[in-house]
Design a protein around this motif. Structure first.
Motif, PDB file in Angstrom:
ATOM      1  N   PRO A  90       6.683   5.132  -4.868  1.00 40.59           N
ATOM      2  CA  PRO A  90       8.106   4.952  -5.163  1.00 40.59           C
ATOM      3  C   PRO A  90       8.488   5.729  -6.421  1.00 40.59           C
ATOM      4  N   ASN A  91       9.772   6.059  -6.543  1.00 42.14           N
ATOM      5  CA  ASN A  91      10.231   6.804  -7.714  1.00 42.14           C
ATOM      6  C   ASN A  91      10.091   5.996  -8.996  1.00 42.14           C
ATOM      7  N   LYS A  92      10.257   4.673  -8.872  1.00 44.05           N
ATOM      8  CA  LYS A  92      10.132   3.784 -10.025  1.00 44.05           C
ATOM      9  C   LYS A  92       9.307   2.575  -9.628  1.00 44.05           C
ATOM     10  N   ILE A  93       8.283   2.286 -10.420  1.00 43.87           N
ATOM     11  CA  ILE A  93       7.421   1.139 -10.150  1.00 43.87           C
ATOM     12  C   ILE A  93       7.852  -0.009 -11.052  1.00 43.87           C
ATOM     13  N   PRO A  94       8.095  -1.203 -10.498  1.00 37.15           N
ATOM     14  CA  PRO A  94       8.570  -2.331 -11.294  1.00 37.15           C
ATOM     15  C   PRO A  94       7.663  -2.632 -12.483  1.00 37.15           C
TER      16      PRO A  94
ATOM     17  N   ILE B 236      -8.495  12.025  -9.784  1.00 38.94           N
ATOM     18  CA  ILE B 236      -8.120  10.703 -10.276  1.00 38.94           C
ATOM     19  C   ILE B 236      -7.173  10.807 -11.465  1.00 38.94           C
ATOM     20  N   VAL B 237      -7.353  11.813 -12.327  1.00 39.00           N
ATOM     21  CA  VAL B 237      -6.438  12.002 -13.451  1.00 39.00           C
ATOM     22  C   VAL B 237      -5.047  12.357 -12.946  1.00 39.00           C
ATOM     23  N   ALA B 238      -4.961  13.236 -11.950  1.00 33.68           N
ATOM     24  CA  ALA B 238      -3.661  13.611 -11.383  1.00 33.68           C
ATOM     25  C   ALA B 238      -2.972  12.402 -10.762  1.00 33.68           C
ATOM     26  N   ALA B 239      -3.735  11.540 -10.085  1.00 39.23           N
ATOM     27  CA  ALA B 239      -3.160  10.351  -9.454  1.00 39.23           C
ATOM     28  C   ALA B 239      -2.604   9.387 -10.503  1.00 39.23           C
ATOM     29  N   ILE B 240      -3.357   9.147 -11.559  1.00 37.53           N
ATOM     30  CA  ILE B 240      -2.897   8.224 -12.600  1.00 37.53           C
ATOM     31  C   ILE B 240      -1.703   8.805 -13.341  1.00 37.53           C
ATOM     32  N   ASP B 241      -1.683  10.117 -13.542  1.00 41.85           N
ATOM     33  CA  ASP B 241      -0.523  10.759 -14.167  1.00 41.85           C
ATOM     34  C   ASP B 241       0.750  10.478 -13.365  1.00 41.85           C
ATOM     35  N   LEU B 242       0.658  10.541 -12.036  1.00 40.62           N
ATOM     36  CA  LEU B 242       1.818  10.275 -11.185  1.00 40.62           C
ATOM     37  C   LEU B 242       2.291   8.834 -11.349  1.00 40.62           C
ATOM     38  N   LEU B 243       1.355   7.906 -11.483  1.00 44.82           N
ATOM     39  CA  LEU B 243       1.719   6.502 -11.662  1.00 44.82           C
ATOM     40  C   LEU B 243       2.380   6.273 -13.015  1.00 44.82           C
TER      41      LEU B 243
ATOM     42  N   GLY C 259       6.350   4.713 -14.555  1.00 45.05           N
ATOM     43  CA  GLY C 259       6.548   3.508 -15.345  1.00 45.05           C
ATOM     44  C   GLY C 259       5.367   2.602 -15.528  1.00 45.05           C
ATOM     45  N   VAL C 260       4.189   2.977 -14.998  1.00 44.13           N
ATOM     46  CA  VAL C 260       3.003   2.141 -15.148  1.00 44.13           C
ATOM     47  C   VAL C 260       2.239   2.561 -16.396  1.00 44.13           C
ATOM     48  N   THR C 261       1.590   1.608 -17.071  1.00 45.54           N
ATOM     49  CA  THR C 261       0.711   1.943 -18.188  1.00 45.54           C
ATOM     50  C   THR C 261      -0.739   1.895 -17.705  1.00 45.54           C
ATOM     51  N   SER C 262      -1.618   2.567 -18.434  1.00 47.48           N
ATOM     52  CA  SER C 262      -3.023   2.614 -18.019  1.00 47.48           C
ATOM     53  C   SER C 262      -3.663   1.234 -18.030  1.00 47.48           C
TER      54      SER C 262
ATOM     55  N   THR D 202       0.828  -1.199   0.000  1.00 47.42           N
ATOM     56  CA  THR D 202       0.000   0.000   0.000  1.00 47.42           C
ATOM     57  C   THR D 202       0.864   1.251   0.000  1.00 47.42           C
ATOM     58  N   TYR D 203       0.548   2.175  -0.917  1.00 47.07           N
ATOM     59  CA  TYR D 203       1.245   3.451  -1.026  1.00 47.07           C
ATOM     60  C   TYR D 203       0.198   4.561  -0.976  1.00 47.07           C
ATOM     61  N   HIS D 204       0.310   5.454   0.003  1.00 46.05           N
ATOM     62  CA  HIS D 204      -0.695   6.482   0.192  1.00 46.05           C
ATOM     63  C   HIS D 204      -0.418   7.702  -0.689  1.00 46.05           C
TER      64      HIS D 204
END
Length: 289
Positions: free
Chosen positions: A197-201, A219-226, A230-233, A175-177
């Protein structure tokens, strides 16, 4: 009865074989519509101003559901799942009631989150197989692979309540808040806590938990951070109690392949950014502040 994590630990000494994860093509028998209603959400700029019937929702009571029609595939579009389970309807109704006390509201939010996460995790989790000794004989078994935990990102504050029971459904999570505050005048989000984390596996599965998808800014801002990490939608699933067309339109336009699981879709957002009829401020009602 042992929990899934306990069962996994008990099998630590058994010969297990990791099963590589690959999305499965569902057969009609495995995906008949009674299990979950679905919205195939194509970008539509004017959708925020239209009534609810503009959403192409496949309801459990539809003729297709009775015949076991195949669940639509995304084709690169965002998909919104609205599971027609009576318990989900029950907990949404409890949340809507303005007379529901704070403690009951938070408990209802947690139960709704449990059910939505269960639905979202179908055909999504990596497994390992092997054999164990039962009290009677040797049996082939299949466990969730604990080496690939699901990344859970609750958006504070209200996301904490909706994500409270996630670990009781998923055997392996991290869990990451993420704290985002919406300006009451401009309705634009600002970050006050970022535990990502700075980089997501690569290949990490991510659950973003945000109870109210109203204007869509948070929610858009949160997904942008992910995605920056390194995460894809297509690796992300969003869990929400109530969603509205403005947020769904923004998500659909920006994040193809995203999956959203919502307890309910309401028709509009008012000038203050509240979903109508909605359930009020989920954070205030969860924590009485």
């Amino acid at each position: 009865m042992p929990s899934p994590s306990t069962a996994t630990a008990a099998a630590a000494g058994a010969p297990l074989h990791r099963r590589p994860y690959a999305p499965r093509r569902l057969t009609p028998a495995a995906c008949s519509l009674p299990s979950r209603a679905l919205v195939k959400f194509a970008p539509a700029p004017m959708l925020a101003h239209r009534p609810r019937p503009c959403l192409a929702v496949a309801r459990a009571a539809s003729p297709d559901a009775a015949t076991g029609a195949k669940l639509p595939t995304s084709g690169g579009q965002m998909l919104v799942f609205v599971p027609p389970h009576p318990l989900i309807k029950h907990w949404v109704s409890v949340l809507r009631n303005e007379q529901t006390p704070c403690a009951v509201f938070r408990s209802a939010m947690a139960e709704l989150g449990r059910l939505l996460v269960y639905e979202a995790s179908r055909d999504w989790l990596p497994t390992i197989t092997g054999e164990i000794q039962t009290p009677v004989a040797v049996s082939s078994v299949e466990f969730i692979d604990p080496r690939e935990p699901v990344m859970v990102v609750p958006i504070l504050r209200a996301g904490l309540a909706l994500a409270e029971n996630v670990s009781s459904v998923l055997p392996a999570t991290k869990t990451y808040h993420l704290g985002l505050r919406r300006d009451e005048e401009t309705l634009q989000p600002s970050i006050y806590l970022n535990n990502l984390p700075n980089k997501i596996p690569e290949g990490t599965r991510v659950l973003v938990v945000d109870p109210m998808l109203a204007t869509g800014g948070t929610i858009v801002a949160a997904i942008d951070l992910l995605i920056e990490r390194g995460v894809t939608s297509k690796q992300i699933k969003v869990i929400s109690a109530v969603a509205a067309p403005p947020a769904l339109t923004k998500l659909s336009n920006k994040f193809p392949g995203l999956h959203v699981y919502a307890g309910m879709i309401d028709s509009e957002v008012d000038e203050k950014g509240y979903i109508v009829p909605g359930l009020g401020d989920a954070g205030d009602r969860s924590f009485a502040t």
